[in-house]
Design an enzyme around this catalytic site. Sequence first.
Site, PDB file in Angstrom:
ATOM      1  N   TYR A  52       0.883  -1.243   0.004  1.00 24.04           N
ATOM      2  CA  TYR A  52      -0.003   0.062  -0.209  1.00 24.04           C
ATOM      3  C   TYR A  52       0.855   1.196   0.081  1.00 24.04           C
ATOM      4  O   TYR A  52       1.926   1.344   0.842  1.00 24.04           O
ATOM      5  CB  TYR A  52      -0.916   0.083   1.283  1.00 24.04           C
ATOM      6  CG  TYR A  52      -2.350  -0.237   0.909  1.00 24.04           C
ATOM      7  CD1 TYR A  52      -3.163   0.811   0.146  1.00 24.04           C
ATOM      8  CD2 TYR A  52      -3.048  -1.500   1.214  1.00 24.04           C
ATOM      9  CE1 TYR A  52      -4.087   0.466  -0.317  1.00 24.04           C
ATOM     10  CE2 TYR A  52      -4.352  -1.570   1.017  1.00 24.04           C
ATOM     11  CZ  TYR A  52      -4.888  -0.594   0.211  1.00 24.04           C
ATOM     12  OH  TYR A  52      -6.343  -0.673   0.090  1.00 24.04           O
ATOM     13  N   GLU A  54      -0.467   4.896  -0.154  1.00 23.69           N
ATOM     14  CA  GLU A  54      -1.373   6.045  -0.380  1.00 23.69           C
ATOM     15  C   GLU A  54      -0.602   7.136  -0.369  1.00 23.69           C
ATOM     16  O   GLU A  54       0.480   7.424   0.511  1.00 23.69           O
ATOM     17  CB  GLU A  54      -2.327   6.113   0.625  1.00 23.69           C
ATOM     18  CG  GLU A  54      -3.548   5.164   0.204  1.00 23.69           C
ATOM     19  CD  GLU A  54      -4.398   5.067   1.312  1.00 23.69           C
ATOM     20  OE1 GLU A  54      -4.043   4.207   2.327  1.00 23.69           O
ATOM     21  OE2 GLU A  54      -5.616   4.929   1.133  1.00 23.69           O
ATOM     22  N   ASP A 198      -8.154  13.517 -24.653  1.00 24.94           N
ATOM     23  CA  ASP A 198      -7.936  11.891 -24.160  1.00 24.94           C
ATOM     24  C   ASP A 198      -7.519  11.235 -25.343  1.00 24.94           C
ATOM     25  O   ASP A 198      -8.003  10.938 -26.313  1.00 24.94           O
ATOM     26  CB  ASP A 198      -9.575  11.547 -23.927  1.00 24.94           C
ATOM     27  CG  ASP A 198      -9.756   9.967 -23.523  1.00 24.94           C
ATOM     28  OD1 ASP A 198      -8.630   9.407 -23.727  1.00 24.94           O
ATOM     29  OD2 ASP A 198     -10.766   9.589 -23.181  1.00 24.94           O
ATOM     30  N   THR A 224      -5.175   5.916 -21.574  1.00 24.04           N
ATOM     31  CA  THR A 224      -5.084   4.748 -20.950  1.00 24.04           C
ATOM     32  C   THR A 224      -3.579   4.323 -21.278  1.00 24.04           C
ATOM     33  O   THR A 224      -3.046   4.753 -22.130  1.00 24.04           O
ATOM     34  CB  THR A 224      -5.762   3.378 -21.361  1.00 24.04           C
ATOM     35  OG1 THR A 224      -5.767   3.467 -22.821  1.00 24.04           O
ATOM     36  CG2 THR A 224      -7.097   3.808 -21.033  1.00 24.04           C
ATOM     37  N   LYS A 227      -3.262   0.313 -24.817  1.00 30.68           N
ATOM     38  CA  LYS A 227      -3.791   0.332 -26.015  1.00 30.68           C
ATOM     39  C   LYS A 227      -2.422   0.328 -27.132  1.00 30.68           C
ATOM     40  O   LYS A 227      -1.892  -0.715 -27.164  1.00 30.68           O
ATOM     41  CB  LYS A 227      -4.808   1.164 -26.653  1.00 30.68           C
ATOM     42  CG  LYS A 227      -6.182   0.956 -25.632  1.00 30.68           C
ATOM     43  CD  LYS A 227      -7.118   1.875 -25.839  1.00 30.68           C
ATOM     44  CE  LYS A 227      -8.345   1.643 -25.098  1.00 30.68           C
ATOM     45  NZ  LYS A 227      -8.831   2.666 -23.661  1.00 30.68           N
ATOM     46  N   ARG A 233      -2.492  -2.599 -18.216  1.00 33.56           N
ATOM     47  CA  ARG A 233      -3.939  -1.672 -18.075  1.00 33.56           C
ATOM     48  C   ARG A 233      -3.601  -0.777 -16.995  1.00 33.56           C
ATOM     49  O   ARG A 233      -3.451  -1.170 -15.809  1.00 33.56           O
ATOM     50  CB  ARG A 233      -4.972  -2.633 -17.804  1.00 33.56           C
ATOM     51  CG  ARG A 233      -5.189  -3.579 -18.971  1.00 33.56           C
ATOM     52  CD  ARG A 233      -6.537  -4.360 -18.740  1.00 33.56           C
ATOM     53  NE  ARG A 233      -7.564  -3.536 -19.073  1.00 33.56           N
ATOM     54  CZ  ARG A 233      -8.504  -3.812 -20.190  1.00 33.56           C
ATOM     55  NH1 ARG A 233      -8.316  -5.026 -20.767  1.00 33.56           N
ATOM     56  NH2 ARG A 233      -9.707  -2.888 -20.267  1.00 33.56           N
TER      57      ARG A 233
HETATM   58  N1  DSN Z   1     -13.065   0.301 -24.010  1.00 30.85           N
HETATM   59  C1  DSN Z   1     -12.147   1.191 -24.800  1.00 30.85           C
HETATM   60  C2  DSN Z   1     -12.042   0.834 -26.372  1.00 30.85           C
HETATM   61  O1  DSN Z   1     -12.369  -0.384 -26.663  1.00 30.85           O
HETATM   62  O2  DSN Z   1     -11.816   1.810 -26.885  1.00 30.85           O
HETATM   63  C3  DSN Z   1     -12.415   2.607 -24.406  1.00 30.85           C
HETATM   64  O3  DSN Z   1     -12.281   2.999 -23.202  1.00 30.85           O
END
Ligand code: DSN
Length: 416
Positions: A52, A54, A198, A224, A227, A233
């Site tokens: 942990y 924090e 974003d 994120t 991707k 993730r």
């Molecule tokens: N779920 C993601 C996607 O597949 O584009 C977006 O958050």
Amino acid sequence: MRSELERHDPQIFELIRQEEARQTGSIRLIPSENYVSAAVMAATGSCLTNKYSEGYPGKRYYEGQQITDVIETVARDRAVTLFSADHANVQPYSGSVANLAAYNALIQPGDTIMGLALNSGGHLTHGSKHSITSRFFKSVSYTVNPKTGRIDYDEVETLAKKFRPRLIISGTTAYSRKIDFERFEQIAKSVEAYHMSDIAHIAGLVAAGLHQSPVPHADIICTTTHKTLRGQRGGLILCSAEHAAKVDKAIIPGQQGGPHMHTIAAIAVALGEAATDRFVSYAAQILRNANSLAEKLMEHGFDLVSGGTDTHLMLIDLRDRGIPGKRLAKALDRARIVANFNTVPGDSASPLNPNGLRLGTPAVTTRGMKEPEMDLIAGWIHTISENLDREHVIERVAREVTELCSMFPVPGYFVA
Ligand code: DSN
């Protein structure tokens, strides 16, 4: 560790083994998915899950942070360097949480936000009526032009002048064209709005210098990490020094408790990988593959939204073929080609049964597939679309897919 799992919990071991076999033996075209390296996987499955932490490095609420402070600092520094930002927060549990933190940092409940509509390729957290973001904020949406499939920046400006949002969001989840972040900045400035970007889908392309960076043009940038960026993730926020303290406070104590240090360590590894020439070559091949797949699909007569792609993804508009996206996605899945059904601009159908199919090339590119393989994949998608109920054809394609996959091993996997 693996044999320990097998001995201790054979049921979960076996399910993970089956999922590995599924991921290895299929062509994965969901544009938000990828394969992480063995190094990222190792950091994820480390003892850091036991800790942990924090707070932030040097300012924690619990002791025992000698190592975690260094890990988080390394992750932050790598993000700052890779994206040329003043400040990075590597603690968001996900992209959705990062987006909420950006709003939390910059605006007040009841303020107006303006983002791309869900059925034009925006994200739920960009103010969709189904998302908590539209309960806390007034939401105005811009759309893509249904004829061109592209963002109409003049329309965005007109709406901004009419509704005077406090924050404008640039960024998409199902849009195949580059985004003009500078134009968004001009529009936001003209109405004294904040600009939040974003870049969840395109972060890897931005990191590789293959897409304009929003960093000089947006107040806060969220993404994120898994991707095109090809990490564990998680979520990441970048911002100027001016907003750094507000962003950090928005994450903790604003929204989260303890950060997931195993995730942060794995993100650090991925950010290190993304800073290499090898990653730049990888990102360039993602684009070549997407372009090639799009061209081949169009040669087979498919109608692509906006007439193609200049990113890692594309959207097939199936309305002219009368095939529901879900039916095609399910038939492709039986042939071991994994995509997702998706709405297309102007789609009147429900998101649960829309008229489009979304495809992307980050995962197949990680496996080393190139233009000749995109040609094969486009041909298989065409064959399946014409044989949705002919199981013997679907089984034949599945065998061909399996054979192709066996020639392109997946990094970091234990079981073939
Ligand atoms: N779920 C993601 C996607 O597949 O584009 C977006 O958050």
